[in-house]
Every structure is written in C-alpha cells, then in structure tokens.
Design a protein around this motif. Structure first.
Motif, PDB file in Angstrom:
ATOM      1  N   ILE A 242     -10.992 -30.078 -15.587  1.00 25.20           N
ATOM      2  CA  ILE A 242     -11.351 -31.188 -16.476  1.00 25.20           C
ATOM      3  C   ILE A 242     -12.836 -31.146 -16.806  1.00 25.20           C
ATOM      4  O   ILE A 242     -13.234 -31.318 -17.970  1.00 25.20           O
ATOM      5  CB  ILE A 242     -10.960 -32.537 -15.837  1.00 25.20           C
ATOM      6  N   ILE A 243     -13.663 -30.905 -15.808  1.00 18.34           N
ATOM      7  CA  ILE A 243     -15.111 -30.801 -16.041  1.00 18.34           C
ATOM      8  C   ILE A 243     -15.409 -29.689 -17.039  1.00 18.34           C
ATOM      9  O   ILE A 243     -16.200 -29.864 -17.979  1.00 18.34           O
ATOM     10  CB  ILE A 243     -15.853 -30.537 -14.714  1.00 18.34           C
ATOM     11  N   GLU A 244     -14.778 -28.538 -16.856  1.00 14.16           N
ATOM     12  CA  GLU A 244     -15.008 -27.409 -17.762  1.00 14.16           C
ATOM     13  C   GLU A 244     -14.573 -27.744 -19.188  1.00 14.16           C
ATOM     14  O   GLU A 244     -15.289 -27.455 -20.156  1.00 14.16           O
ATOM     15  CB  GLU A 244     -14.263 -26.172 -17.261  1.00 14.16           C
ATOM     16  N   ALA A 245     -13.389 -28.354 -19.328  1.00 11.55           N
ATOM     17  CA  ALA A 245     -12.876 -28.682 -20.661  1.00 11.55           C
ATOM     18  C   ALA A 245     -13.771 -29.692 -21.366  1.00 11.55           C
ATOM     19  O   ALA A 245     -14.048 -29.562 -22.569  1.00 11.55           O
ATOM     20  CB  ALA A 245     -11.449 -29.213 -20.551  1.00 11.55           C
ATOM     21  N   LEU A 246     -14.225 -30.703 -20.636  1.00  8.12           N
ATOM     22  CA  LEU A 246     -15.071 -31.730 -21.251  1.00  8.12           C
ATOM     23  C   LEU A 246     -16.481 -31.211 -21.531  1.00  8.12           C
ATOM     24  O   LEU A 246     -17.162 -31.708 -22.426  1.00  8.12           O
ATOM     25  CB  LEU A 246     -15.118 -32.980 -20.369  1.00  8.12           C
ATOM     26  N   SER A 247     -16.890 -30.195 -20.777  1.00 10.25           N
ATOM     27  CA  SER A 247     -18.200 -29.585 -21.032  1.00 10.25           C
ATOM     28  C   SER A 247     -18.235 -28.941 -22.414  1.00 10.25           C
ATOM     29  O   SER A 247     -19.286 -28.897 -23.063  1.00 10.25           O
ATOM     30  CB  SER A 247     -18.520 -28.538 -19.963  1.00 10.25           C
ATOM     31  N   PHE A 248     -17.079 -28.435 -22.878  1.00 11.70           N
ATOM     32  CA  PHE A 248     -17.013 -27.834 -24.212  1.00 11.70           C
ATOM     33  C   PHE A 248     -17.329 -28.861 -25.297  1.00 11.70           C
ATOM     34  O   PHE A 248     -17.780 -28.516 -26.385  1.00 11.70           O
ATOM     35  CB  PHE A 248     -15.628 -27.224 -24.468  1.00 11.70           C
ATOM     36  N   LEU A 249     -17.070 -30.155 -25.001  1.00  9.78           N
ATOM     37  CA  LEU A 249     -17.377 -31.227 -25.947  1.00  9.78           C
ATOM     38  C   LEU A 249     -18.826 -31.687 -25.842  1.00  9.78           C
ATOM     39  O   LEU A 249     -19.245 -32.579 -26.570  1.00  9.78           O
ATOM     40  CB  LEU A 249     -16.453 -32.431 -25.696  1.00  9.78           C
ATOM     41  N   GLU A 250     -19.554 -31.075 -24.913  1.00  4.51           N
ATOM     42  CA  GLU A 250     -20.961 -31.417 -24.658  1.00  4.51           C
ATOM     43  C   GLU A 250     -21.116 -32.844 -24.131  1.00  4.51           C
ATOM     44  O   GLU A 250     -22.074 -33.544 -24.453  1.00  4.51           O
ATOM     45  CB  GLU A 250     -21.815 -31.188 -25.912  1.00  4.51           C
ATOM     46  N   ILE A 251     -20.126 -33.270 -23.325  1.00  8.05           N
ATOM     47  CA  ILE A 251     -20.260 -34.528 -22.585  1.00  8.05           C
ATOM     48  C   ILE A 251     -21.332 -34.317 -21.514  1.00  8.05           C
ATOM     49  O   ILE A 251     -21.303 -33.339 -20.770  1.00  8.05           O
ATOM     50  CB  ILE A 251     -18.932 -34.933 -21.921  1.00  8.05           C
ATOM     51  N   LYS A 252     -22.263 -35.240 -21.399  1.00  8.64           N
ATOM     52  CA  LYS A 252     -23.375 -35.108 -20.472  1.00  8.64           C
ATOM     53  C   LYS A 252     -23.077 -35.793 -19.132  1.00  8.64           C
ATOM     54  O   LYS A 252     -22.270 -36.710 -19.060  1.00  8.64           O
ATOM     55  CB  LYS A 252     -24.654 -35.719 -21.074  1.00  8.64           C
ATOM     56  N   GLU A 253     -23.780 -35.326 -18.109  1.00  9.60           N
ATOM     57  CA  GLU A 253     -23.742 -35.946 -16.772  1.00  9.60           C
ATOM     58  C   GLU A 253     -22.321 -36.095 -16.238  1.00  9.60           C
ATOM     59  O   GLU A 253     -21.956 -37.133 -15.681  1.00  9.60           O
ATOM     60  CB  GLU A 253     -24.434 -37.307 -16.785  1.00  9.60           C
ATOM     61  N   LEU A 254     -21.530 -35.044 -16.376  1.00  8.49           N
ATOM     62  CA  LEU A 254     -20.181 -35.054 -15.827  1.00  8.49           C
ATOM     63  C   LEU A 254     -20.229 -34.909 -14.310  1.00  8.49           C
ATOM     64  O   LEU A 254     -21.057 -34.168 -13.776  1.00  8.49           O
ATOM     65  CB  LEU A 254     -19.358 -33.908 -16.422  1.00  8.49           C
ATOM     66  N   ALA A 255     -19.352 -35.619 -13.636  1.00 11.43           N
ATOM     67  CA  ALA A 255     -19.340 -35.559 -12.172  1.00 11.43           C
ATOM     68  C   ALA A 255     -17.942 -35.845 -11.656  1.00 11.43           C
ATOM     69  O   ALA A 255     -17.119 -36.477 -12.333  1.00 11.43           O
ATOM     70  CB  ALA A 255     -20.341 -36.556 -11.581  1.00 11.43           C
ATOM     71  N   ILE A 256     -17.673 -35.369 -10.430  1.00  9.99           N
ATOM     72  CA  ILE A 256     -16.423 -35.636  -9.727  1.00  9.99           C
ATOM     73  C   ILE A 256     -16.722 -36.615  -8.605  1.00  9.99           C
ATOM     74  O   ILE A 256     -17.470 -36.300  -7.681  1.00  9.99           O
ATOM     75  CB  ILE A 256     -15.832 -34.344  -9.136  1.00  9.99           C
ATOM     76  N   LYS A 257     -16.181 -37.804  -8.703  1.00 15.24           N
ATOM     77  CA  LYS A 257     -16.353 -38.793  -7.634  1.00 15.24           C
ATOM     78  C   LYS A 257     -15.164 -38.644  -6.682  1.00 15.24           C
ATOM     79  O   LYS A 257     -14.020 -38.873  -7.073  1.00 15.24           O
ATOM     80  CB  LYS A 257     -16.428 -40.210  -8.199  1.00 15.24           C
ATOM     81  N   TRP A 258     -15.458 -38.221  -5.461  1.00  9.08           N
ATOM     82  CA  TRP A 258     -14.411 -37.971  -4.477  1.00  9.08           C
ATOM     83  C   TRP A 258     -13.507 -39.192  -4.339  1.00  9.08           C
ATOM     84  O   TRP A 258     -14.004 -40.322  -4.288  1.00  9.08           O
ATOM     85  CB  TRP A 258     -15.055 -37.644  -3.123  1.00  9.08           C
TER      86      TRP A 258
ATOM     87  N   SER B   7     -15.735 -45.923 -19.222  1.00  8.36           N
ATOM     88  CA  SER B   7     -16.172 -45.508 -20.554  1.00  8.36           C
ATOM     89  C   SER B   7     -15.131 -44.539 -21.117  1.00  8.36           C
ATOM     90  O   SER B   7     -14.081 -44.302 -20.511  1.00  8.36           O
ATOM     91  CB  SER B   7     -17.556 -44.862 -20.488  1.00  8.36           C
ATOM     92  N   SER B   8     -15.418 -43.997 -22.297  1.00 10.88           N
ATOM     93  CA  SER B   8     -14.491 -43.055 -22.937  1.00 10.88           C
ATOM     94  C   SER B   8     -15.276 -41.965 -23.647  1.00 10.88           C
ATOM     95  O   SER B   8     -16.486 -42.085 -23.877  1.00 10.88           O
ATOM     96  CB  SER B   8     -13.590 -43.783 -23.943  1.00 10.88           C
ATOM     97  N   LEU B   9     -14.570 -40.905 -24.020  1.00 18.33           N
ATOM     98  CA  LEU B   9     -15.217 -39.798 -24.712  1.00 18.33           C
ATOM     99  C   LEU B   9     -15.791 -40.245 -26.047  1.00 18.33           C
ATOM    100  O   LEU B   9     -16.886 -39.837 -26.437  1.00 18.33           O
ATOM    101  CB  LEU B   9     -14.216 -38.664 -24.927  1.00 18.33           C
ATOM    102  N   SER B  10     -15.053 -41.085 -26.776  1.00 17.80           N
ATOM    103  CA  SER B  10     -15.534 -41.510 -28.093  1.00 17.80           C
ATOM    104  C   SER B  10     -16.759 -42.417 -27.989  1.00 17.80           C
ATOM    105  O   SER B  10     -17.645 -42.367 -28.846  1.00 17.80           O
ATOM    106  CB  SER B  10     -14.420 -42.215 -28.873  1.00 17.80           C
ATOM    107  N   ILE B  11     -16.831 -43.228 -26.942  1.00 15.56           N
ATOM    108  CA  ILE B  11     -18.032 -44.045 -26.729  1.00 15.56           C
ATOM    109  C   ILE B  11     -19.229 -43.140 -26.454  1.00 15.56           C
ATOM    110  O   ILE B  11     -20.317 -43.324 -27.013  1.00 15.56           O
ATOM    111  CB  ILE B  11     -17.821 -45.041 -25.572  1.00 15.56           C
ATOM    112  N   LEU B  12     -19.007 -42.132 -25.623  1.00 17.55           N
ATOM    113  CA  LEU B  12     -20.101 -41.239 -25.251  1.00 17.55           C
ATOM    114  C   LEU B  12     -20.570 -40.370 -26.419  1.00 17.55           C
ATOM    115  O   LEU B  12     -21.762 -40.109 -26.572  1.00 17.55           O
ATOM    116  CB  LEU B  12     -19.665 -40.348 -24.088  1.00 17.55           C
ATOM    117  N   LEU B  13     -19.625 -39.935 -27.249  1.00 17.96           N
ATOM    118  CA  LEU B  13     -19.958 -39.024 -28.351  1.00 17.96           C
ATOM    119  C   LEU B  13     -20.107 -39.736 -29.694  1.00 17.96           C
ATOM    120  O   LEU B  13     -20.492 -39.112 -30.688  1.00 17.96           O
ATOM    121  CB  LEU B  13     -18.887 -37.935 -28.468  1.00 17.96           C
TER     122      LEU B  13
END
Length: 243
Positions: free
Chosen positions: A82-98, A146-152
C-alpha cells in the motif's frame, strides 16, 4: 486479474470466505464493494466509510507455505504494498501505524484486516481486507482521518489505486515465496510510525507509560524500549499509542 465488483455487501471479507466454501477461487481474486455495510477492523471493530467514495476490497492469497510464527510476513507485505502504491501518487509522509493502519501526515487514510486459515499441510489461505479513504471529503467526528483527494486536492481514480496496490502485492508476495523478506521488513521498519521517538502508551489496565518503538518482531509483536531501557513485547490490542 479476476475482479468481482459488487454494489453493496455486508463485508467483502465475508463474501470471499463464502465463495471459497462454494467453489474454486483463483489466487489474487479481488472482491470490491461500492458500499460495505458491515466492514470490519482489527479485533472486531467496525470500518465505516461513505458509500461510493472509497476503496473497500478483499484479496485472496493462497499457496503460501509459511511457519505459523512467520505469518506476519504477509502483514508486512500488504502494508508495504500500500505504501509503495500510494507513493506513486506522490502522497507525502506515508507511514504504517502498528499493526495495520496506513497514515499520511499523521492522519489515517487506510486500514488492513487479514484473516488466515492454516491447512494441515502448512498451506495458508489468507483473505486480505483493505480499506482506503479515496474521495471522501467529510470525516465528521473523526479528526484523525483523511483521504487521498483531501491530500492531493483532486478527484482520484479508485480503480487505478486498486490495480496499483494489487500489482505491488503480487510482487511482494513472490518475495515471501522466494524467502526473500529482508527488503520487505527493511521498508516496513523504515515506514513505521513514530519509530525511535519517545511516545506515551496505555496498557490494558489503563496505566500510561512512555516508550520508544524499536521495531516489530517476526511474529508481529511491537518492541518497545521502556523507561528502564529494557525491551518489552506487546501483542495487538495489548497497548495503544496515545497520539
């Protein structure tokens, strides 16, 4: 890629489980729903989203031969995918919260629920439920969402995000099959939310304490350096981060 598209269903995970009981289902079959009325999160919690605006889907992964204490490799592969796929959209500050939340800019944009069935020969059937907030704009009473559309600041093609996640997942599952998981774990730990930073936590008894996340072990337990510099391990839901 076999994709089953549904308008509304109680749970894509439950639908896929029922399908498996009735017929042969090919590996990496995907079930998506525009409206999921009884979505599930970790430990039976609810996953509720606005109909038609977000991605709610499940993926079947089978033919995995893993030792029981290595099942968390799949969690790692899913989160990293998921992190890799969303990185292609240039979403910033992606993280995995355990253990299984996906964040961007400190806000939750997705979650994962994996249900495993272990056969007597060691084969594992896994149903991977994924929810991603894509085009939803209003998260009333959910200040940490939040959502992808809010971020982008634009409308996002949901299907393109779905395909990208599953393509990354297919590639990363092949790494597990080839027993080449070091790179997955390295990326997982590099994206682990608040790793190495003192943070307040609360245990099941309601006691609050400070700890520093040092990592996650192979069985999925969170490793915390506590105040006396010892390292303690915690199962899912044994503690929560106060952030």
């Amino acid at each position: 890629m076999n994709i089953i598209k549904l308008d509304a269903i109680n749970s894509t995970n439950d639908y896929l489980k029922g399908l498996l009981q009735r017929q042969f289902v090919e590996n990496f079959t995907i079930v998506t729903a525009e409206n999921q009325t009884d979505g599930k999160g970790q430990m039976g919690s609810k996953w509720s989203v606005q109909a038609g605006k977000n991605l709610t889907f499940s993926v079947l992964v089978k033919d995995l031969l893993l030792e029981v204490n290595h099942i968390f490799h799949l969690n790692v592969a899913v989160a990293v995918s998921i992190i890799e796929a969303l990185s292609f959209l240039e979403i910033k500050e992606l993280a995995i919260k355990w253990p299984n939340d996906i964040l961007a800019g400190g806000k939750k944009i997705g979650g994962i629920l994996i249900e495993n069935s272990l056969k007597s020969d060691g084969e594992i059937f896994s149903i991977i439920g994924i929810g991603i907030n894509v085009n939803q704009q209003n998260f009333e009473n959910l200040p940490k969402a939040s959502s992808l559309s809010i971020l982008l600041k634009r409308e996002i093609n949901k299907e393109a995000v779905l395909i990208s996640i599953v393509e990354c997942l297919t590639r990363n599952v092949s790494l597990i099959l080839n027993k080449n998981t070091d790179s997955l774990w390295e990326k997982y730990h590099s994206c682990l939310y608040k790793k190495g930073i003192p943070m307040p936590f609360e245990n099941l008894k309601g006691n609050k304490f400070m700890g520093i996340i040092s990592g996650v072990d192979q069985s999925g337990k969170l490793q915390l350096v506590v105040e006396d510099d010892s390292v303690e391990s915690y199962e899912i839901k044994e503690i929560k981060m106060l952030y």
